[in-house]
Design a protein around this motif. Structure first.
Motif, mmCIF file in Angstrom:
data_model
loop_
_atom_site.group_PDB
_atom_site.id
_atom_site.type_symbol
_atom_site.label_atom_id
_atom_site.label_comp_id
_atom_site.label_asym_id
_atom_site.label_seq_id
_atom_site.Cartn_x
_atom_site.Cartn_y
_atom_site.Cartn_z
ATOM 1 N N THR A 1 35.316 31.034 41.247
ATOM 2 C CA THR A 1 35.810 30.933 39.690
ATOM 3 C C THR A 1 37.224 31.626 39.977
ATOM 4 O O THR A 1 37.313 33.087 40.201
ATOM 5 C CB THR A 1 34.937 31.494 38.828
ATOM 6 O OG1 THR A 1 33.674 30.725 38.659
ATOM 7 C CG2 THR A 1 35.577 31.118 37.287
ATOM 8 N N VAL A 2 38.216 30.848 39.307
ATOM 9 C CA VAL A 2 39.520 31.509 39.543
ATOM 10 C C VAL A 2 40.292 31.502 38.309
ATOM 11 O O VAL A 2 40.094 30.317 37.418
ATOM 12 C CB VAL A 2 40.424 30.672 40.405
ATOM 13 C CG1 VAL A 2 42.039 31.197 40.202
ATOM 14 C CG2 VAL A 2 40.027 30.667 41.899
ATOM 15 N N ARG A 3 40.611 32.589 37.480
ATOM 16 C CA ARG A 3 41.280 32.676 36.063
ATOM 17 C C ARG A 3 42.532 33.257 36.331
ATOM 18 O O ARG A 3 43.001 34.177 37.067
ATOM 19 C CB ARG A 3 40.322 33.694 35.319
ATOM 20 C CG ARG A 3 38.947 33.256 35.239
ATOM 21 C CD ARG A 3 38.763 31.965 34.263
ATOM 22 N NE ARG A 3 37.358 31.410 34.104
ATOM 23 C CZ ARG A 3 37.174 30.018 34.192
ATOM 24 N NH1 ARG A 3 38.135 29.571 34.999
ATOM 25 N NH2 ARG A 3 35.709 29.696 34.333
ATOM 26 N N HIS A 4 43.584 32.851 35.261
ATOM 27 C CA HIS A 4 44.903 33.201 35.053
ATOM 28 C C HIS A 4 45.591 33.230 36.399
ATOM 29 O O HIS A 4 46.533 34.104 36.612
ATOM 30 C CB HIS A 4 44.656 34.884 34.712
ATOM 31 C CG HIS A 4 43.594 35.294 33.555
ATOM 32 N ND1 HIS A 4 43.840 34.649 32.232
ATOM 33 C CD2 HIS A 4 42.755 35.688 33.604
ATOM 34 C CE1 HIS A 4 43.115 34.946 31.650
ATOM 35 N NE2 HIS A 4 42.411 35.607 32.219
ATOM 36 N N ALA B 1 39.367 36.181 40.518
ATOM 37 C CA ALA B 1 38.502 35.259 41.081
ATOM 38 C C ALA B 1 37.092 36.059 41.087
ATOM 39 O O ALA B 1 37.081 37.344 41.421
ATOM 40 C CB ALA B 1 39.007 34.845 42.502
ATOM 41 N N ARG B 2 36.076 35.251 41.152
ATOM 42 C CA ARG B 2 34.664 35.675 41.455
ATOM 43 C C ARG B 2 34.178 34.704 42.268
ATOM 44 O O ARG B 2 34.257 33.586 42.096
ATOM 45 C CB ARG B 2 34.012 35.705 40.054
ATOM 46 C CG ARG B 2 32.527 36.232 40.339
ATOM 47 C CD ARG B 2 31.814 36.831 38.995
ATOM 48 N NE ARG B 2 30.946 37.885 39.280
ATOM 49 C CZ ARG B 2 31.190 39.020 39.119
ATOM 50 N NH1 ARG B 2 32.222 39.612 38.935
ATOM 51 N NH2 ARG B 2 30.392 39.966 39.574
ATOM 52 N N ILE B 3 33.467 35.137 43.334
ATOM 53 C CA ILE B 3 32.744 34.424 44.232
ATOM 54 C C ILE B 3 31.382 34.853 44.296
ATOM 55 O O ILE B 3 30.961 35.974 44.499
ATOM 56 C CB ILE B 3 33.754 34.471 45.761
ATOM 57 C CG1 ILE B 3 35.075 34.332 45.658
ATOM 58 C CG2 ILE B 3 32.841 33.808 47.094
ATOM 59 C CD1 ILE B 3 35.835 34.580 47.094
ATOM 60 N N THR B 4 30.397 33.896 44.305
ATOM 61 C CA THR B 4 29.103 33.960 44.193
ATOM 62 C C THR B 4 28.486 33.002 45.124
ATOM 63 O O THR B 4 29.055 31.814 45.472
ATOM 64 C CB THR B 4 28.423 33.859 42.783
ATOM 65 O OG1 THR B 4 28.800 32.745 42.034
ATOM 66 C CG2 THR B 4 29.039 35.045 41.847
ATOM 67 N N ALA C 1 31.180 38.800 44.610
ATOM 68 C CA ALA C 1 32.446 39.564 45.101
ATOM 69 C C ALA C 1 33.412 39.140 43.636
ATOM 70 O O ALA C 1 33.583 38.125 43.485
ATOM 71 C CB ALA C 1 32.937 39.129 46.133
ATOM 72 N N ALA C 2 34.109 40.423 43.460
ATOM 73 C CA ALA C 2 35.230 40.081 42.376
ATOM 74 C C ALA C 2 36.568 40.358 42.921
ATOM 75 O O ALA C 2 36.620 41.294 43.877
ATOM 76 C CB ALA C 2 35.042 41.141 41.199
ATOM 77 N N TYR C 3 37.624 39.629 42.498
ATOM 78 C CA TYR C 3 38.852 39.692 43.146
ATOM 79 C C TYR C 3 39.957 39.849 42.181
ATOM 80 O O TYR C 3 39.812 39.410 41.054
ATOM 81 C CB TYR C 3 39.469 38.714 44.082
ATOM 82 C CG TYR C 3 38.756 38.686 45.295
ATOM 83 C CD1 TYR C 3 39.152 39.051 46.448
ATOM 84 C CD2 TYR C 3 37.133 38.062 45.420
ATOM 85 C CE1 TYR C 3 38.284 38.964 47.674
ATOM 86 C CE2 TYR C 3 36.380 38.070 46.664
ATOM 87 C CZ TYR C 3 37.150 38.485 47.826
ATOM 88 O OH TYR C 3 36.428 38.532 48.897
ATOM 89 N N ASP C 4 41.029 40.539 42.283
ATOM 90 C CA ASP C 4 42.071 40.907 41.597
ATOM 91 C C ASP C 4 43.147 41.129 42.480
ATOM 92 O O ASP C 4 43.108 41.154 43.501
ATOM 93 C CB ASP C 4 42.130 41.760 40.427
ATOM 94 C CG ASP C 4 41.971 43.132 40.649
ATOM 95 O OD1 ASP C 4 42.856 43.676 41.092
ATOM 96 O OD2 ASP C 4 40.924 43.727 40.619
ATOM 97 N N ARG C 5 44.452 41.143 41.705
ATOM 98 C CA ARG C 5 45.608 41.439 42.475
ATOM 99 C C ARG C 5 46.286 42.568 41.931
ATOM 100 O O ARG C 5 47.718 42.615 41.634
ATOM 101 C CB ARG C 5 46.585 40.325 42.428
ATOM 102 C CG ARG C 5 45.968 39.113 43.216
ATOM 103 C CD ARG C 5 46.401 37.694 43.051
ATOM 104 N NE ARG C 5 48.202 37.727 43.749
ATOM 105 C CZ ARG C 5 48.472 37.695 45.042
ATOM 106 N NH1 ARG C 5 47.347 37.681 45.765
ATOM 107 N NH2 ARG C 5 49.578 37.687 45.512
ATOM 108 N N GLY C 6 45.735 43.743 41.702
ATOM 109 C CA GLY C 6 46.288 44.881 40.846
ATOM 110 C C GLY C 6 46.981 45.845 41.803
ATOM 111 O O GLY C 6 47.550 46.821 41.149
#
Length: 183
Positions: free
Chosen positions: A59-62, A122-125, A135-140
């Protein structure tokens, strides 16, 4: 009043009790220390769901139009609603190594560059290599951007120009998709 004649008998009883207790403790420690060594050498049992193949929900957001959404990915064989299932499975295979978790978060205490990669998350399940994934992903920061980029094209390539929509080949527009259309 204590009798002098009974002291050796008491000492020997205490000595025997201590010797028995010590041998029991040592026997217990020997059996406990043998269990992890034996279980570490044996692989975990194969479950029914492990045999069904690798499958993930991404799931990809923003991330922008043409990139946001929820995609299903099946590997071995590749399929699902992911825009580039084959290449996504290939990148997962390349990043899967014995003893290393391909979806592991950035280790605590990592020194990362202070850069912002945008609001995308993003969230990968699902299941990968017989193990549950959440797993949760961001680009912070730089480390989290690198973690994201290691899984492109499973996750969209945000360094590429933004696609208006998914390309004709079904892939997220990016370097890989452009190379395929030129060939």
């Amino acid at each position: 009043m204590t009798q002098i004649g009974s002291l050796p008998a008491r000492r020997s009883a205490v000595s025997r009790a201590l010797a028995l207790g010590a041998s029991a403790v040592l026997a217990g420690l020997a059996s406990v220390s043998a269990v992890p060594a034996a279980s570490a050498a044996a692989p975990p049992p194969v479950r029914v769901e492990d045999r069904a193949g690798d499958h993930l929900t991404v799931t990809v957001r923003h991330a922008g139009p043409g990139r946001d959404g929820t995609y299903r990915l099946y590997c071995h064989p590749a399929g699902g609603s992911h825009p580039d299932a084959r290449r996504a499975c290939d990148v997962l295979d390349r990043n899967t190594h014995w003893g290393r978790e391909p979806f592991a978060p950035v280790p605590a205490g990592s020194v990362c560059t202070m850069q912002y990669g945008g609001p995308a998350t993003a969230r990968i399940t699902g299941t990968w290599a017989g193990r549950r994934v959440d797993a949760a992903y961001d680009r912070g920061d730089g480390c989290r951007i690198d973690r994201w980029n290691r899984l492109v094209p499973l996750l969209p390539d945000l360094s590429a120009p933004r696609p208006a929509a998914v390309s004709r080949t079904g892939a997220w527009a990016g370097a890989g998709a452009q190379e395929r259309t030129r060939a």
